[in-house]
Design a protein around this motif. Sequence first.
Motif, PDB file in Angstrom:
ATOM      1  N   GLU A 203       0.827  -1.210   0.000  1.00 36.36           N
ATOM      2  CA  GLU A 203       0.000   0.000   0.000  1.00 36.36           C
ATOM      3  C   GLU A 203       0.860   1.257   0.000  1.00 36.36           C
ATOM      4  O   GLU A 203       0.559   2.225  -0.719  1.00 36.36           O
ATOM      5  CB  GLU A 203      -0.913  -0.003   1.227  1.00 36.36           C
ATOM      6  CG  GLU A 203      -2.041  -1.020   1.157  1.00 36.36           C
ATOM      7  CD  GLU A 203      -2.841  -1.072   2.434  1.00 36.36           C
ATOM      8  OE1 GLU A 203      -4.078  -1.029   2.357  1.00 36.36           O
ATOM      9  OE2 GLU A 203      -2.232  -1.150   3.528  1.00 36.36           O
ATOM     10  N   MET A 204       1.945   1.269   0.798  1.00 37.97           N
ATOM     11  CA  MET A 204       2.810   2.441   0.824  1.00 37.97           C
ATOM     12  C   MET A 204       3.479   2.655  -0.524  1.00 37.97           C
ATOM     13  O   MET A 204       3.625   3.790  -1.000  1.00 37.97           O
ATOM     14  CB  MET A 204       3.858   2.302   1.930  1.00 37.97           C
ATOM     15  CG  MET A 204       4.778   3.514   2.060  1.00 37.97           C
ATOM     16  SD  MET A 204       3.890   5.087   2.272  1.00 37.97           S
ATOM     17  CE  MET A 204       3.166   4.845   3.891  1.00 37.97           C
ATOM     18  N   ILE A 205       3.886   1.577  -1.157  1.00 40.97           N
ATOM     19  CA  ILE A 205       4.500   1.698  -2.477  1.00 40.97           C
ATOM     20  C   ILE A 205       3.491   2.265  -3.474  1.00 40.97           C
ATOM     21  O   ILE A 205       3.836   3.110  -4.322  1.00 40.97           O
ATOM     22  CB  ILE A 205       5.049   0.328  -2.933  1.00 40.97           C
ATOM     23  CG1 ILE A 205       6.290  -0.019  -2.093  1.00 40.97           C
ATOM     24  CG2 ILE A 205       5.398   0.338  -4.413  1.00 40.97           C
ATOM     25  CD1 ILE A 205       6.782  -1.448  -2.287  1.00 40.97           C
ATOM     26  N   THR A 206       2.238   1.847  -3.358  1.00 39.78           N
ATOM     27  CA  THR A 206       1.192   2.405  -4.212  1.00 39.78           C
ATOM     28  C   THR A 206       1.059   3.911  -4.008  1.00 39.78           C
ATOM     29  O   THR A 206       0.941   4.682  -4.974  1.00 39.78           O
ATOM     30  CB  THR A 206      -0.163   1.727  -3.909  1.00 39.78           C
ATOM     31  OG1 THR A 206      -0.079   0.337  -4.256  1.00 39.78           O
ATOM     32  CG2 THR A 206      -1.292   2.377  -4.699  1.00 39.78           C
ATOM     33  N   SER A 213       6.783  11.707  -6.604  1.00 41.86           N
ATOM     34  CA  SER A 213       7.739  12.690  -6.073  1.00 41.86           C
ATOM     35  C   SER A 213       9.122  12.449  -6.651  1.00 41.86           C
ATOM     36  O   SER A 213       9.518  11.311  -6.938  1.00 41.86           O
ATOM     37  CB  SER A 213       7.796  12.600  -4.544  1.00 41.86           C
ATOM     38  OG  SER A 213       6.525  12.856  -3.977  1.00 41.86           O
ATOM     39  N   SER A 214       9.887  13.532  -6.790  1.00 41.01           N
ATOM     40  CA  SER A 214      11.259  13.412  -7.290  1.00 41.01           C
ATOM     41  C   SER A 214      12.176  12.774  -6.250  1.00 41.01           C
ATOM     42  O   SER A 214      13.097  12.026  -6.598  1.00 41.01           O
ATOM     43  CB  SER A 214      11.802  14.795  -7.661  1.00 41.01           C
ATOM     44  OG  SER A 214      11.077  15.356  -8.723  1.00 41.01           O
ATOM     45  N   ILE A 215      11.935  13.099  -4.962  1.00 42.40           N
ATOM     46  CA  ILE A 215      12.758  12.554  -3.878  1.00 42.40           C
ATOM     47  C   ILE A 215      11.849  11.926  -2.826  1.00 42.40           C
ATOM     48  O   ILE A 215      10.901  12.562  -2.357  1.00 42.40           O
ATOM     49  CB  ILE A 215      13.629  13.648  -3.228  1.00 42.40           C
ATOM     50  CG1 ILE A 215      14.648  14.192  -4.238  1.00 42.40           C
ATOM     51  CG2 ILE A 215      14.348  13.109  -1.985  1.00 42.40           C
ATOM     52  CD1 ILE A 215      15.469  15.356  -3.703  1.00 42.40           C
ATOM     53  N   VAL A 216      12.150  10.681  -2.469  1.00 47.14           N
ATOM     54  CA  VAL A 216      11.443   9.976  -1.399  1.00 47.14           C
ATOM     55  C   VAL A 216      12.441   9.708  -0.280  1.00 47.14           C
ATOM     56  O   VAL A 216      13.520   9.143  -0.522  1.00 47.14           O
ATOM     57  CB  VAL A 216      10.849   8.643  -1.899  1.00 47.14           C
ATOM     58  CG1 VAL A 216      10.175   7.897  -0.752  1.00 47.14           C
ATOM     59  CG2 VAL A 216       9.877   8.879  -3.043  1.00 47.14           C
ATOM     60  N   GLY A 236      13.685  -0.818  -9.767  1.00 45.81           N
ATOM     61  CA  GLY A 236      13.250  -0.708 -11.158  1.00 45.81           C
ATOM     62  C   GLY A 236      12.761   0.670 -11.519  1.00 45.81           C
ATOM     63  O   GLY A 236      13.262   1.293 -12.458  1.00 45.81           O
ATOM     64  N   GLU A 237      11.806   1.189 -10.759  1.00 47.53           N
ATOM     65  CA  GLU A 237      11.231   2.494 -11.089  1.00 47.53           C
ATOM     66  C   GLU A 237      11.918   3.650 -10.388  1.00 47.53           C
ATOM     67  O   GLU A 237      11.803   4.794 -10.822  1.00 47.53           O
ATOM     68  CB  GLU A 237       9.740   2.500 -10.741  1.00 47.53           C
ATOM     69  CG  GLU A 237       8.907   1.539 -11.581  1.00 47.53           C
ATOM     70  CD  GLU A 237       7.434   1.675 -11.289  1.00 47.53           C
ATOM     71  OE1 GLU A 237       6.942   2.823 -11.228  1.00 47.53           O
ATOM     72  OE2 GLU A 237       6.774   0.632 -11.109  1.00 47.53           O
ATOM     73  N   PHE A 238      12.620   3.380  -9.286  1.00 45.24           N
ATOM     74  CA  PHE A 238      13.264   4.427  -8.501  1.00 45.24           C
ATOM     75  C   PHE A 238      14.751   4.135  -8.355  1.00 45.24           C
ATOM     76  O   PHE A 238      15.147   2.986  -8.136  1.00 45.24           O
ATOM     77  CB  PHE A 238      12.647   4.514  -7.093  1.00 45.24           C
ATOM     78  CG  PHE A 238      11.280   5.138  -7.055  1.00 45.24           C
ATOM     79  CD1 PHE A 238      11.086   6.390  -6.499  1.00 45.24           C
ATOM     80  CD2 PHE A 238      10.177   4.461  -7.569  1.00 45.24           C
ATOM     81  CE1 PHE A 238       9.818   6.961  -6.461  1.00 45.24           C
ATOM     82  CE2 PHE A 238       8.909   5.026  -7.534  1.00 45.24           C
ATOM     83  CZ  PHE A 238       8.735   6.280  -6.980  1.00 45.24           C
ATOM     84  N   THR A 260      13.921   9.308  -7.094  1.00 40.89           N
ATOM     85  CA  THR A 260      15.058   8.792  -6.327  1.00 40.89           C
ATOM     86  C   THR A 260      14.709   8.667  -4.853  1.00 40.89           C
ATOM     87  O   THR A 260      14.127   9.572  -4.265  1.00 40.89           O
ATOM     88  CB  THR A 260      16.278   9.724  -6.483  1.00 40.89           C
ATOM     89  OG1 THR A 260      16.627   9.798  -7.880  1.00 40.89           O
ATOM     90  CG2 THR A 260      17.474   9.201  -5.707  1.00 40.89           C
ATOM     91  N   ILE A 261      15.080   7.538  -4.270  1.00 44.29           N
ATOM     92  CA  ILE A 261      14.954   7.337  -2.831  1.00 44.29           C
ATOM     93  C   ILE A 261      16.272   7.740  -2.191  1.00 44.29           C
ATOM     94  O   ILE A 261      17.332   7.197  -2.521  1.00 44.29           O
ATOM     95  CB  ILE A 261      14.627   5.869  -2.500  1.00 44.29           C
ATOM     96  CG1 ILE A 261      13.301   5.470  -3.155  1.00 44.29           C
ATOM     97  CG2 ILE A 261      14.569   5.656  -0.991  1.00 44.29           C
ATOM     98  CD1 ILE A 261      13.044   3.985  -3.127  1.00 44.29           C
ATOM     99  N   MET A 262      16.219   8.718  -1.299  1.00 44.04           N
ATOM    100  CA  MET A 262      17.394   9.180  -0.569  1.00 44.04           C
ATOM    101  C   MET A 262      17.322   8.600   0.848  1.00 44.04           C
ATOM    102  O   MET A 262      16.457   8.985   1.634  1.00 44.04           O
ATOM    103  CB  MET A 262      17.422  10.709  -0.507  1.00 44.04           C
ATOM    104  CG  MET A 262      17.505  11.387  -1.859  1.00 44.04           C
ATOM    105  SD  MET A 262      19.178  11.306  -2.527  1.00 44.04           S
ATOM    106  CE  MET A 262      19.051  12.487  -3.874  1.00 44.04           C
ATOM    107  N   VAL A 263      18.214   7.684   1.169  1.00 42.40           N
ATOM    108  CA  VAL A 263      18.199   7.028   2.475  1.00 42.40           C
ATOM    109  C   VAL A 263      19.082   7.816   3.433  1.00 42.40           C
ATOM    110  O   VAL A 263      20.308   7.864   3.276  1.00 42.40           O
ATOM    111  CB  VAL A 263      18.684   5.571   2.369  1.00 42.40           C
ATOM    112  CG1 VAL A 263      18.645   4.909   3.756  1.00 42.40           C
ATOM    113  CG2 VAL A 263      17.826   4.787   1.376  1.00 42.40           C
TER     114      VAL A 263
END
Length: 273
Positions: A203-206, A213-216, A236-238, A260-263
């Motif tokens: 659900e969160m991925i949905t 968003s450009s940055i997660v 794949g997508e991010f 992009t996911i910024m950890v």
Amino acid sequence: MIRSLIALSLILFPLGVNAQQEPDRTPSHCIALTQGVPGLHYASLPDVAEEEVYLHYVAHASFLIRSHRGLNMVTDYTGFTGTLPFIPDVVTMNKAHDTHWTAFPDPAIPHVLPGWGEFGEGIEHKVELGEVLVRNVSTDIRSQWSGVEDKGNSIFVFEMAGLCIGHLGHLHHVPDAEQFAALGRLDVVMAPVDGGYTLSLPEMITVIKRLRSSIVIPMHWFSDLALGAFLRGMEGEFSVVQVGEPSLVVSRSRLPSRPTIMVLRPAYLNVPR
């Protein structure tokens, strides 16, 4: 005595407060798609260049968001951000758990914004601070006895430096079309990825894919195991960037071309030893 108590309550929990300053910020492009939708400066905090925003992952779901003129905002504020003598200008809170709010915010904080109102009624905030606009979109939460409290959580949105920055709070359901429209286009989103206390990972991925968003920035993860499961679900997508630090500077002109996911790695705001 009664007047004093009323004054104190307004300081602690201003309802739908609107600061009187004229807007003085680069307009963002996250204007809601529906109409009628309801500090102190310390040298130890970094300077921020014009048209940039400083983000620092404090802990759990708390972030420091700092503007170029030194306005400091803390999300899901618990009353503790570290050993740095620090009074934010704005704090936002959600009440799903006591790790997301405090009943005793420092009365020196100018704007204390709870993400809930009377049971089931929600609350509406639109705080104009010149270079920053803070607003919220109410969502529902699971209540203590497994029921549902309508509008018991808020997604807070910070419009500043031409950016739209969203904090999903303790989100318990996929927003409906009206709520997505009220949020608008979020350039940066802080999303809880624990996989159960808030939303399930699918659900969160949905939600994240819908926001585009450009940055997660993942938050509210309790172990690298949970974080890793989320990252694998986004493959794949991010793109994924392991920042390796708690802080990040963002600007509209340098948003990544691919989502992009910024950890970030959380760290309290502590006095240097």
